[in-house]
Design a protein around this motif. Structure first.
Motif, PDB file in Angstrom:
ATOM      1  N   ARG A 107      31.721  46.517  32.264  1.00 21.61           N
ATOM      2  CA  ARG A 107      30.812  45.523  31.621  1.00 21.61           C
ATOM      3  C   ARG A 107      32.051  44.832  30.591  1.00 21.61           C
ATOM      4  N   HIS A 108      32.618  43.971  31.018  1.00 12.30           N
ATOM      5  CA  HIS A 108      33.786  43.310  30.261  1.00 12.30           C
ATOM      6  C   HIS A 108      33.929  41.948  30.974  1.00 12.30           C
ATOM      7  N   ALA A 109      34.308  41.086  29.776  1.00  8.82           N
ATOM      8  CA  ALA A 109      34.785  39.657  30.255  1.00  8.82           C
ATOM      9  C   ALA A 109      35.733  39.427  31.251  1.00  8.82           C
ATOM     10  N   GLU A 110      36.812  40.351  31.313  1.00  7.33           N
ATOM     11  CA  GLU A 110      37.578  40.349  32.243  1.00  7.33           C
ATOM     12  C   GLU A 110      37.110  40.448  33.761  1.00  7.33           C
ATOM     13  N   ALA A 111      36.032  41.547  34.014  1.00  8.60           N
ATOM     14  CA  ALA A 111      35.466  41.750  35.078  1.00  8.60           C
ATOM     15  C   ALA A 111      34.634  40.393  35.496  1.00  8.60           C
ATOM     16  N   VAL A 112      34.032  39.980  34.591  1.00  6.81           N
ATOM     17  CA  VAL A 112      33.299  38.604  34.828  1.00  6.81           C
ATOM     18  C   VAL A 112      34.138  37.576  35.365  1.00  6.81           C
ATOM     19  N   ALA A 113      35.277  37.238  34.888  1.00  2.08           N
ATOM     20  CA  ALA A 113      36.087  36.425  35.262  1.00  2.08           C
ATOM     21  C   ALA A 113      36.654  36.533  36.714  1.00  2.08           C
ATOM     22  N   PHE A 114      37.144  37.768  36.845  1.00  2.00           N
ATOM     23  CA  PHE A 114      37.845  38.042  38.201  1.00  2.00           C
ATOM     24  C   PHE A 114      36.661  38.146  39.277  1.00  2.00           C
ATOM     25  N   THR A 115      35.464  38.602  39.078  1.00  2.00           N
ATOM     26  CA  THR A 115      34.557  38.437  39.959  1.00  2.00           C
ATOM     27  C   THR A 115      34.184  37.359  40.357  1.00  2.00           C
ATOM     28  N   LEU A 116      33.878  36.573  39.334  1.00  2.00           N
ATOM     29  CA  LEU A 116      33.608  34.886  39.727  1.00  2.00           C
ATOM     30  C   LEU A 116      34.468  34.276  40.450  1.00  2.00           C
ATOM     31  N   TRP A 117      35.825  34.533  40.226  1.00  2.00           N
ATOM     32  CA  TRP A 117      36.921  34.146  41.108  1.00  2.00           C
ATOM     33  C   TRP A 117      36.689  34.586  42.585  1.00  2.00           C
TER      34      TRP A 117
END
Length: 219
Positions: free
Chosen positions: A87-97
Motif C-alpha cells: 500500500r504505497h504510492a510507488e506500488a501504484v505508479a509501477f502497477t499503472l505503468w
C-alpha cells in the motif's frame, strides 16, 4: 544471486534502485529512462519471491519496482502481482505503468493488483499519476477503457472525496485541475468548491469552471 553480485564488488541492484527512487518524483517518473536502466538486471522469478518476503518492506517494494521493469515477462508478472500487496504510492505508479506492457499476462496481473490498491488511503497516489493515466488513455496496444473507467469511478466515489479535495492545495495547476474534474459531480451544489475554483490562480482552472457553469445553465 545478490550475494554473488556483492562478492564481485558490484552493488546489489535493490540498493541501487533504492538510491535512485529516493531522488525521483514518483508523480512524474521518467519511465523510458528507468526501463532502459533496469531491464537488464539479472533477476529471476524465484528472486521476485525472495524480494516479496524481504524486510524492511521499503526495501522489498523497491526491489519489486526494479523487477517490474525487467526484460523477462515472467519476472514482470511476478513483481506486479507482489506490488499489489504494498500500500504505497510507488506500488501504484509501477502497477499503472504495467498496464501498457506488451505481454497480456502482465497487463492482466496489473489490473488485479490495481483492484487491491484502489483504497481511500491511496487515492492521492492515483491522482498524482494523472499524467500517466492520460498517457494510458492513448495506449493502442490494449483497450484499457474499462480499467481506466474503474479508476475514474473509484476516484470520484465518496470514499475518496476527502483525499481528492485535499489535493486542491497542490502547487501543480494540472494536479489541481484533475482534482477539480474528479469533483465535478459535487460542483453544482458545493458553493465552497465553486468559490475555490473561481478564485484559483490558474486560468485553465477558472476557464474550466466557467465552462461547467455554462453547462449547468444549459441544463
Amino acid at each position: 544471486m545478490f550475494r554473488w553480485l556483492r562478492s564481485l564488488g558490484l552493488r546489489d541492484p535493490v540498493e541501487t534502485v533504492a538510491d535512485r527512487l529516493d531522488q525521483l518524483d514518483i508523480a512524474s517518473l521518467p519511465w523510458t529512462g528507468l526501463y532502459e536502466d533496469w531491464r537488464w538486471f539479472s533477476i529471476r522469478p524465484e528472486d521476485v519471491r525472495r524480494l516479496a518476503a524481504m524486510r524492511p518492506r521499503k526495501r522489498s517494494r523497491r526491489g519489486l519496482c526494479v523487477a517490474a521493469m525487467n526484460g523477462s515477462g515472467y519476472v514482470r508478472q511476478a513483481a506486479v502481482r507482489a506490488l499489489g500487496h504494498h500500500r504505497h504510492a510507488e506500488a501504484v505508479a509501477f502497477t499503472l505503468w504495467a498496464l501498457r506492457d506488451w505481454v497480456p499476462q502482465v497487463r492482466d496481473e496489473a489490473k488485479q493488483s490495481l483492484s487491491l490498491l484502489m483504497t481511500p488511503e491511496l487515492a492521492v497516489a492515483f491522482v498524482m499519476q494523472h499524467r500517466l493515466l492520460a498517457r494510458l488513455a492513448r495506449a493502442q496496444r490494449s483497450d484499457l477503457r474499462g480499467t481506466l473507467d474503474r479508476i475514474d469511478q473509484y476516484l470520484r466515489g465518496p470514499q475518496c472525496a476527502p483525499a481528492v479535495e485535499g489535493v486542491l492545495i497542490s502547487e501543480d495547476p494540472m494536479v489541481r485541475l484533475y482534482a477539480y474534474r474528479l469533483s465535478a459531480d459535487r460542483l453544482r451544489d458545493d458553493v465552497a468548491l465553486q468559490a475555490r475554483a473561481a478564485a484559483d490562480p490558474s486560468p485553465k482552472i477558472r476557464r474550466w469552471f466557467v465552462d461547467r457553469v455554462a453547462e449547468f445553465d444549459a441544463q
